[in-house]
Design an enzyme around this catalytic site. Structure first.
Site, PDB file in Angstrom:
ATOM      1  N   THR A  36       0.981  -1.635  -0.475  1.00 29.29           N
ATOM      2  CA  THR A  36       0.045   0.200  -0.021  1.00 29.29           C
ATOM      3  C   THR A  36       1.105   1.456   0.430  1.00 29.29           C
ATOM      4  O   THR A  36       0.322   2.461  -0.566  1.00 29.29           O
ATOM      5  CB  THR A  36      -1.171   0.132   1.329  1.00 29.29           C
ATOM      6  OG1 THR A  36      -1.591  -0.922   1.673  1.00 29.29           O
ATOM      7  CG2 THR A  36      -2.099   1.149   1.166  1.00 29.29           C
ATOM      8  N   ARG A 600      -0.510 -14.007   8.903  1.00 25.30           N
ATOM      9  CA  ARG A 600      -1.451 -12.814   9.551  1.00 25.30           C
ATOM     10  C   ARG A 600      -0.070 -13.108  10.814  1.00 25.30           C
ATOM     11  O   ARG A 600      -1.088 -11.533  11.920  1.00 25.30           O
ATOM     12  CB  ARG A 600      -3.460 -13.706   9.535  1.00 25.30           C
ATOM     13  CG  ARG A 600      -3.738 -13.959   8.086  1.00 25.30           C
ATOM     14  CD  ARG A 600      -3.704 -12.690   7.680  1.00 25.30           C
ATOM     15  NE  ARG A 600      -2.652 -12.734   6.675  1.00 25.30           N
ATOM     16  CZ  ARG A 600      -2.145 -12.121   6.577  1.00 25.30           C
ATOM     17  NH1 ARG A 600      -2.390 -11.063   5.960  1.00 25.30           N
ATOM     18  NH2 ARG A 600      -1.559 -12.908   4.998  1.00 25.30           N
TER      19      ARG A 600
END
Length: 713
Positions: A36, A600
């Site tokens: 991002t 994760r």
């Protein structure tokens, strides 16, 4: 803006991507590698250094939340208003395009977006109207078929004729006709109609190809066929496509995503430059080594290896359990012993059904939890009830809104009357609203039914009349008041009814804070809001939660990170799921899902499995997942049934034994008599070991391995 402000905090591969120049680029961005940031800084570089106008940027993400975050970060970096930039989801940007070019797209200006639930209702009613048997034509299956064809870019007449799907193809045609008649556009139609409009309108295509000379796509591994073709079409011969993704995290095959789009991009776009981002900023070395070891067993992948400058961190804890109940209570005991903030803890499972036992244990120990991805605001029935009244006020021909609003609150319009209205609508090719008016006008219904239907039509007309020229917030207040939904719920005097009232009232807050999609005057704020609500409803990402343990499927966990993660149910048949063993490429998709689940975790990872588990009311004796055998033993710490774990009745060995037979699970084989198949189960040991094989032509059979003479493919 200073160059150093854009590049200062980036590592070398990130800098290379951000400054990549006028050539198409594919950034292979491993989990937690800062993709991002690269996208945001790339846009900042294009505008600030390469002197592109913000209006020349077309950036696509996969959720509205991600798009809003990206827009905000770009605005903060550049100090400019980002509203003119096209930053959003594929569906959101296609919707914006169709609002601007509705005439070229062959739509009416006030078209409404149909969400998934309403689409299902439309199809269900259509099947009923045609007198078809739902057991042969399940509405969900028909819906899936239609959406799949649209994702592939196929209209009904272009779908390859197949005798087993002929009726489905006809239903697709009928459904399209009904949508055109009612001025409705579903999610798949947004993309397909946008693509077709660009493809068949050269002047429009040329305009947007010149304007969007920089096309950026996040999560490229999750693109389906029509999305891939959209990127290709807009890029054209002169544009630059900058795509970021990780084929190892492509886990949405069931939703049409094609992980092969990344390697395809390299072949089909001109002079593609590949940049690998392999440094992970999320997890410890132990977790990354485990994830790398598992995913390296997939053949069809683009090579990359995650690494970190961080310390090794603790070993992965492997916990064997007697059954799913012990597994759940061991998790609870571990959470309580750790004293972590609850929001730092996530429990991941392969199938939704696994949550029940875990939730039960959480409740017994008074540990607050949330099931991530539960019903979202715009999916709640009471919210959709209010929106149905609003939809009807601007488009009386919206049959789905008519059906919903005519029944909530109850108005005395029974199933017999509704059936009569539907029959009139079908016979005369009218909307339900117009058909209702005709029935009253021609005295084809009388008495109570006439009064009930007439009262409902007058109610909608009254809302429409009063809403004219009112601000959006007041329009919502009016619709809520005139619908009498609040009064209906107040009479129930239950906690559930009170919660529903709170949700309805929250709609007024949503309307008050809403800013329309377009700056221009193409549509009213209410039309924009209703489209926004439908798009929000279609998102796969859940909302932010309060401080509590997060329970979620592995699919829902993508894009998230937690200091403490539990992966539960690591058993063959459950994970990898048994269905994946029948499906070509299914096992590789499951392994990618395992890679996503492992990555994760930021610091601590617990993996658990049960020796037996109730499946459909029957005790199922399990083998530990083959994925456990792919993690190097040095990374694993077997947790005994002492310490943080509750005392256990069972005295079995907690270490899964890696044996040659177990490694055959999921393998494609050839048998000299039965032909090719897939090994789906193993039992026994030594010379008595048997394998259950799903053969392509002869179905499922058990064979003794020492005699079977199998060849491995």
């Amino acid at each position: 803006m200073e160059t150093e402000n854009i590049l200062g905090q980036l590592n070398e591969p990130q800098r290379e991507a951000v400054t990549s120049g006028k050539t198409s680029v594919m950034v292979l961005a491993g989990a937690g590698s800062g993709k991002t940031r690269v996208l945001v800084h790339r846009i900042a570089w294009l505008v600030s250094v390469d002197k592109n106008s913000p209006l020349n940027v077309f950036a696509v993400t996969f959720t509205n939340k991600a798009a809003n975050e990206m827009r905000q970060r770009i605005g903060e970096m550049l100090g400019l208003d980002t509203r003119g930039m096209w930053v959003g989801t594929f569906h959101g940007l296609a919707h914006k395009f169709l609002r601007l070019h509705w005439k070229d797209a062959g739509l009416d200006q006030g078209f409404q977006v149909l969400d998934s639930d309403d689409q299902h209702r439309q199809i269900k009613r259509m099947i009923k109207d045609q007198g078809l048997d739902e057991s042969y034509y399940p509405p969900k299956e028909v819906q899936w078929f239609i959406n799949t064809q649209k994702d592939l870019g196929l209209r009904a007449e272009k779908v390859k004729d197949n005798p087993t799907k002929r009726e489905f193809i006809q239903l697709y045609k009928d459904y399209e006709k009904k949508c055109r008649q009612n001025n409705l556009v579903d999610f798949g139609e947004l993309l397909l109609r946008c693509y077709e409009t660009l493809k068949t309108t050269p002047t429009l295509l040329e305009h947007y190809q010149k304007r969007f000379n920089n096309i950026l796509v996040d999560e490229f591994q999750d693109t389906n066929e029509i999305q891939y073709q959209m990127v290709r079409l807009l890029t054209g011969k002169t544009g630059v496509a900058f795509v970021v993704g990780d084929d190892d995290q492509s886990i949405y095959k069931w939703r049409g995503a094609n992980s092969a789009n990344m390697s395809r991009f390299q072949k089909e776009f001109d002079a593609v430059r590949v940049i690998k981002m392999e440094q992970n900023y999320r997890s410890t070395k132990t977790i990354l080594d485990a994830a790398n070891a598992v995913i390296s067993n997939n053949d069809e992948r683009l090579e990359k290896t995650l690494w970190t400058a961080e310390e090794s961190g603790p070993q992965i804890k492997l916990v064997a359990n007697y059954d799913e109940y012990e597994e759940a209570h061991n998790i609870v005991d571990t959470i309580q012993s750790k004293k972590h903030p609850l929001k730092d803890v996530a429990i991941l499972y392969r199938s939704n059904a696994q949550s029940r036992v875990i939730e039960e244990a959480m409740l017994q120990h008074a540990i607050p939890y949330r099931v991530y991805g539960g019903f979202r605001f715009f999916d709640r029935a009471e919210v959709k009830d209010v929106l149905a009244y609003l939809r009807l006020s601007i488009n009386p021909n919206d049959d789905l809104a008519f059906e919903r609003a005519s029944n909530v609150p109850p108005k005395g319009i029974g199933s017999k009357t509704l059936s009569q209205i539907r029959s009139q609508a079908q016979t005369e090719n009218l909307s339900l609203y117009v058909a209702s008016s005709d029935l009253i006008k021609n005295s084809k219904i009388s008495g109570r039914a006439k009064n009930a239907v007439g009262g409902f039509l007058a109610q909608i007309q009254n809302i429409e009349k009063q809403m004219a020229n009112k601000p959006l917030k007041e329009q919502f207040e009016l619709a809520i008041k005139e619908s009498k939904l609040i009064q209906f719920l107040e009479k129930k005097k239950t906690e559930q009814a009170a919660t529903k009232i709170d949700n309805i009232m929250e709609l007024i807050n949503a309307a008050h804070g809403y800013r329309p999609l377009l700056d221009e005057d193409e549509i009213t704020p209410l039309e924009s809001f209703l489209s926004h609500a439908a798009l929000e409803s279609g998102e796969h990402q859940a909302s932010e939660w309060q401080d509590s343990v997060q329970l979620m499927t592995m699919h829902s966990a993508k894009g998230l990170e937690f200091p403490l993660v539990f992966i539960v149910g690591m058993e063959d048949g459950l994970f990898p799921h048994q269905r994946s063993q029948m499906d070509p490429g299914g096992l590789e998709e499951e392994r990618r899902l395992c890679y996503v689940a492992i990555t994760r975790s930021m610091k601590e990872l617990y993996i658990s499995y049960a020796n037996q588990r109730l499946v459909h009311g029957t005790t199922n004796y399990s083998h530990p997942s083959r994925f456990l055998f792919e993690i190097p033993e040095k990374l694993i710490d077997e947790v005994s049934n002492h310490g943080v774990l509750s005392d256990s009745k069972n005295k079995y060995d907690s270490k899964p034994k890696k044996d040659k037979a177990a490694s055959l699970l999921g393998q494609r084989i050839a048998h000299p008599v039965f032909g090719e198949g897939v090994v789906i189960a193993i039992e026994g040991d030594g010379d008595n070991t048997r394998a259950q094989i799903n053969f392509e032509t002869d179905g499922t059979k058990w064979v003794v391995l020492s005699y079977a003479n199998l060849k491995f493919m």
